[in-house]
Design an enzyme around this catalytic site. Structure first.
Site, PDB file in Angstrom:
ATOM      1  N   GLU A 126     -66.101  14.818 -33.929  1.00  0.00           N
ATOM      2  CA  GLU A 126     -67.512  14.504 -34.163  1.00  0.00           C
ATOM      3  C   GLU A 126     -68.293  14.859 -32.898  1.00  0.00           C
ATOM      4  OE1 GLU A 126     -70.577  10.898 -35.315  1.00  0.00           O
ATOM      5  OE2 GLU A 126     -68.836  10.467 -34.087  1.00  0.00           O
ATOM      6  N   ASP A 154     -63.765  10.329 -33.524  1.00  0.00           N
ATOM      7  CA  ASP A 154     -65.077   9.705 -33.378  1.00  0.00           C
ATOM      8  C   ASP A 154     -65.705  10.039 -32.015  1.00  0.00           C
ATOM      9  OD1 ASP A 154     -66.855   7.652 -34.667  1.00  0.00           O
ATOM     10  OD2 ASP A 154     -66.461   6.581 -32.794  1.00  0.00           O
TER      11      ASP A 154
HETATM   12  C1  GLC Z   1     -69.598   7.463 -34.770  1.00  0.00           C
HETATM   13  C2  GLC Z   1     -69.397   6.959 -36.171  1.00  0.00           C
HETATM   14  C3  GLC Z   1     -70.385   5.866 -36.422  1.00  0.00           C
HETATM   15  C4  GLC Z   1     -70.092   4.743 -35.449  1.00  0.00           C
HETATM   16  C5  GLC Z   1     -70.112   5.252 -34.022  1.00  0.00           C
HETATM   17  C6  GLC Z   1     -69.488   4.269 -33.086  1.00  0.00           C
HETATM   18  O1  GLC Z   1     -70.817   8.085 -34.603  1.00  0.00           O
HETATM   19  O2  GLC Z   1     -69.515   8.014 -37.088  1.00  0.00           O
HETATM   20  O3  GLC Z   1     -70.339   5.394 -37.734  1.00  0.00           O
HETATM   21  O4  GLC Z   1     -71.042   3.728 -35.600  1.00  0.00           O
HETATM   22  O5  GLC Z   1     -69.388   6.436 -33.867  1.00  0.00           O
HETATM   23  O6  GLC Z   1     -68.096   4.284 -33.231  1.00  0.00           O
END
Ligand code: GLC
Length: 535
Positions: free
Chosen positions: A271, A208
């Protein structure tokens, strides 16, 4: 194994296979509480195997107060009771492995929940042994937040702890305090989290917001983004030069990679929302590897035009080769509107074909294989904090893409008990758009998806083969080849609503058409048609 030999065909599972993302709350409920769970997923593993995917990524299933639906972790090494138990998880892993499926977890290293024992200890006061596990600053001279940083969900990225008189940093909700990755004890503890799950048989991780791990330690104001308009979220008001993509983050990722490399054949996908020149370095170099895959989100972000997509695909493929990094493609996830809604129903199979035939690992979001769409959520049913906190930006809410999986035509679509209210409403289209109806219909979206994954298995050129775009002289058409060991497949994608006569292609045999038939060699490409031919 070097990237060069992988191009020749010896691919790792995360290079040849498709990653399928499950949002566990919405996949399958097994205990009639209206929320999906691990036993539900285990029961649906045969369906996942029937899709021809390689790995299943589960959005967070850990202990959490669920203020951000699991992305606020209160204990990294346990399962939230809503989803089940560690024993349920072990069963899921064993059953998945028995079917040849890999399991990937969602690792959330940037922040914990404010309910996490570490934060509960840190907030006790300046002298707490865990104080420095989070990011604390004194107020600005006027008593306000230390600087102008804003959180992703709107509002300041700082919350005052009145008892100690200091602010703590949170790039998301105030209940999601940022961990201080500069602290080696934090890094050691978070490395142990990875080991805990790998010992339990987990094959990989989606990481994440990995590009946010470190902040510039001068804590200067971020400059204002001159292109910001009120139609966009408050977070976009600033240019995030001090809170994103910092050099220290690269170091910390290298450390995480070393932890992964203590185990055989594991992987992580990060991500990262960054442009290509800053994205690819996250794969690292031969000498110092970082993530195996830095998520490439451009099919979500770019305008849906053949020439735009072709230009990007050409540049990204070439840059990935030059960087020695394996490419990957994404059309949807739990933070983005459903791709069928974005590109339009007519273009749905064109987009699906593109995702599954470009060079690189595809990630598929649950339900996209049956053509699930955004579900309009009435105000009183909205639950996503990103939407609730930013009511003036209607696109900010993520509930529409998180609705329950549509399994069959019964009330609640087989997701939960017929009399149980599901946590988010089901699509009104569920009685018609569901797995049961599509499973037996050879012309369905589901069986089109399966036909694509079958082609990937039957033609190694679609996995390890080289990519080259071909100019057919029609701006609405994106055409490319995939070649390996003397076999060449050509993918023809009509992004427009006019037919195109492309002339006969030498030795052409149609392997698959989105229209469901077998057009003759040289037959015009129909409006919105995707076709794969053997040349
Ligand atoms: C990332 C996740 C998202 C979440 C954020 C905070 O972007 O994909 O869903 O709200 O992180 O953890």
């Amino acid at each position: 194994m070097t990237q060069r030999s992988s191009v020749a065909g010896e691919l790792k599972w995360w290079q040849r296979g498709i990653i399928y993302q499950i949002y566990p709350r919405s996949f399958q409920d097994s205990n009639d509480d209206g929320v999906g769970d691990l036993r539900g997923i285990t029961a649906r593993l045969p369906y996942l195997a029937s899709l021809g995917v390689e790995a299943v990524w589960l959005s967070p299933i850990f202990t959490s107060p669920m203020r951000d639906f699991g992305y606020d972790v209160a204990n990294y090494c346990d399962i939230d009771p809503l989803f089940g138990t560690l024993a349920d998880f072990d069963e899921l892993v064993a059953a998945a492995h028995a079917l040849g499926l890999k399991i990937m977890l969602d690792y959330v290293p940037n922040h914990t929940s404010s309910d996490h024992a570490w934060f509960c200890e840190a907030i006790i006061g300046h002298d707490s042994g865990k104080r420095d596990w989070y990011v604390w600053r004194d107020p600005a001279p006027d008593g306000g937040p230390p600087n102008n940083w804003v959180s992703f969900f709107g509002g300041p990225a700082w919350t005052l702890d009145a008892a100690s008189g200091q602010y703590y940093l949170h790039q998301f909700l105030p209940s999601q305090p940022d961990l201080n990755w500069r602290n080696p004890d934090v890094r050691a503890a978070m490395g142990d989290v990875l080991r805990f799950w790998m010992r339990r048989g987990v094959d990989g991780f989606r990481v994440d917001v990995i590009w946010l791990l470190a902040e510039d330690d001068r804590f200067l104001d971020e400059p204002v983004n001159p292109d910001w308009t009120p139609a966009s979220v408050e977070h976009a008001r600033l240019e995030h030069i001090y809170t994103q993509d910092q050099p220290e983050t690269h170091e910390y990722i290298r450390e995480l990679r070393q932890v992964l490399d203590e185990f055989d054949d594991r992987m992580m996908v990060g991500e990262i929302y960054l442009p290509m020149d800053r994205l690819l370095p996250y794969a690292g170099t031969e000498d110092a590897r970082m993530v195996h895959l830095p998520f490439n989100f451009q099919l979500i972000l770019l305008p849906w035009h053949a020439d735009v997509v072709r230009t990007y695909a050409d540049e990204y493929d070439a840059a990935s080769l030059a960087a020695g990094s394996w490419p990957n493609w994404v059309l949807g996830n739990h933070d983005q509107h459903r791709f069928k809604t974005r590109v339009g129903a007519a273009q749905y199979r064109v987009a699906q074909t593109l995702l599954l035939t470009l060079r690189g690992t595809p990630t598929v979001y649950y339900g996209d294989e049956i053509g699930m769409q955004n579900v309009p959520i009435p105000l009183e049913r909205m639950v996503d904090p990103a939407g609730l906190q930013q009511p003036d930006v209607p696109a900010a809410g993520r509930d529409p893409e998180r609705t329950p999986m549509q399994w069959d035509a019964t009330p609640n679509a087989g997701f939960t008990g017929e009399g149980t209210p599901p946590w988010l409403p089901l699509d009104d289209a569920a009685p018609a758009v569901n797995v049961a109806a599509q499973d037996t219909d050879p012309t369905s979206d589901l069986n089109y998806f399966r036909a694509l994954t079958r082609l990937r298995r039957e033609h190694p050129a679609l996995l390890g083969g080289t990519y080259a775009s071909v100019d057919m002289g029609a701006p609405d058409v994106f055409t490319f080849t995939r070649s390996l060991n003397g076999e060449t497949l050509m993918v023809l994608l009509n992004f427009g609503s006019a037919a195109h006569d492309l002339g006969a292609l030498a030795g052409e045999r149609t392997l698959l058409s989105s229209a469901g038939d077998q057009p003759q060699p040289g037959a015009a490409l129909r409006p919105n048609e995707a076709r794969i031919v053997l040349t």
